[in-house]
Write a protein that holds these residues in place. Sequence first.
Motif, PDB file in Angstrom:
ATOM      1  N   GLU A 194      -2.279  -2.346  -0.760  1.00  0.00           N
ATOM      2  CA  GLU A 194      -2.304  -3.546   0.089  1.00  0.00           C
ATOM      3  C   GLU A 194      -1.731  -4.790  -0.594  1.00  0.00           C
ATOM      4  O   GLU A 194      -0.987  -5.554   0.013  1.00  0.00           O
ATOM      5  CB  GLU A 194      -3.764  -3.795   0.496  1.00  0.00           C
ATOM      6  N   ASN A 214      -9.342   2.498   0.789  1.00  0.00           N
ATOM      7  CA  ASN A 214      -8.817   1.535  -0.176  1.00  0.00           C
ATOM      8  C   ASN A 214      -9.524   1.789  -1.515  1.00  0.00           C
ATOM      9  O   ASN A 214     -10.360   2.698  -1.609  1.00  0.00           O
ATOM     10  CB  ASN A 214      -9.052   0.096   0.317  1.00  0.00           C
ATOM     11  N   SER A 240      -3.550  -3.497   9.276  1.00  0.00           N
ATOM     12  CA  SER A 240      -4.365  -2.276   9.227  1.00  0.00           C
ATOM     13  C   SER A 240      -4.365  -1.632  10.607  1.00  0.00           C
ATOM     14  O   SER A 240      -4.738  -2.281  11.596  1.00  0.00           O
ATOM     15  CB  SER A 240      -5.807  -2.621   8.840  1.00  0.00           C
ATOM     16  N   GLU A 272      -4.638   2.362   2.344  1.00  0.00           N
ATOM     17  CA  GLU A 272      -4.120   1.001   2.146  1.00  0.00           C
ATOM     18  C   GLU A 272      -4.294   0.535   0.702  1.00  0.00           C
ATOM     19  O   GLU A 272      -4.427  -0.661   0.423  1.00  0.00           O
ATOM     20  CB  GLU A 272      -4.792   0.061   3.157  1.00  0.00           C
ATOM     21  N   ILE A 273      -4.271   1.492  -0.223  1.00  0.00           N
ATOM     22  CA  ILE A 273      -4.584   1.164  -1.612  1.00  0.00           C
ATOM     23  C   ILE A 273      -3.553   0.228  -2.251  1.00  0.00           C
ATOM     24  O   ILE A 273      -3.862  -0.471  -3.213  1.00  0.00           O
ATOM     25  CB  ILE A 273      -4.803   2.454  -2.436  1.00  0.00           C
TER      26      ILE A 273
END
Length: 271
Positions: A138, A163, A148, A135-136
């Motif tokens: 985001e 992340n 998520s 989820e970097i």
Amino acid sequence: MDLRNAICDKFRVENKLEFKTSQIVVSNGAKQSIANICLALLDEGDEAIILAPYWVSYVEIVKFAGGHPVVVSAGIEDDFKVKADQIKDAITPRTKLLIFSSPCNPTGSVYTYDELEAIAQVISANGNILVISDEIYEYINFTGVHASIGAFEGMKDCTATVNGFSKGFSMTGWRLGYMGGPQWLADACNKVQGQITSGAASFSQEAAAVALRANRSEAMAMREAFLRRRELVVSMLKEVPGLKVNHPQEHFCVSRRKPLFWYVQWQCEYQ
Ligand SMILES: Cc1ncc(COP(=O)(O)O)c(C=O)c1O
């Protein structure tokens, strides 16, 4: 411990994920978090399903860990997003991992709540598969909604949420990432990382704790700049005869006869 506390708060508030600090492993970048998990989990020949288009390193990390990458693809007609049924069809008794990023590098596509829920149902029903949810990106998301997969029913014990600080905080050179996951996985990742690099740089960790506790105004300002660039570049690409252009929710992506992915590293060009 201070950074891990800040990460637990971030996960709770922004992602509806509950972790103890012992379930958080801080690494030298999200890439190391993904490598830690693959090295900890995969035995020779174990299969890792990778949703394509994918970030280049997933396949190589899986191979490096002795695993076998199983690539499942989506095209421009599906907004480059793989459907839950495709994943179900790719699962075998040797499947140990599912890896994907949302928002996605390289396509810019964002999996919706419903799409993630359908994938979560397939994975939780199986019981043997761990999901790496990268989820970097985001905060570089133009839909305004980030979900998520680890927060869906039945996913808590089979999701590693990865992340880091390279994208949303533009701290790429500070080399700092993290994962939150089940305790057994965090313990295994600590063992792997402990024998390879040890902990992340202490001063990076202090800066990251401050960044996480601050508001997101810098990240939002970057997002606005990226959005303006996205609109400009997509509108120009749409003028090119014969080029099909997807209008993604994060970066952007173009397709000729065969998909051709053009990923612009916005985060490097922001300054
Ligand atoms: C999808 C994705 N995950 C992870 C990474 C790695 O980030 P880090 O700099 O935290 O190792 C990148 C970097 O480009 C990326 O695009």
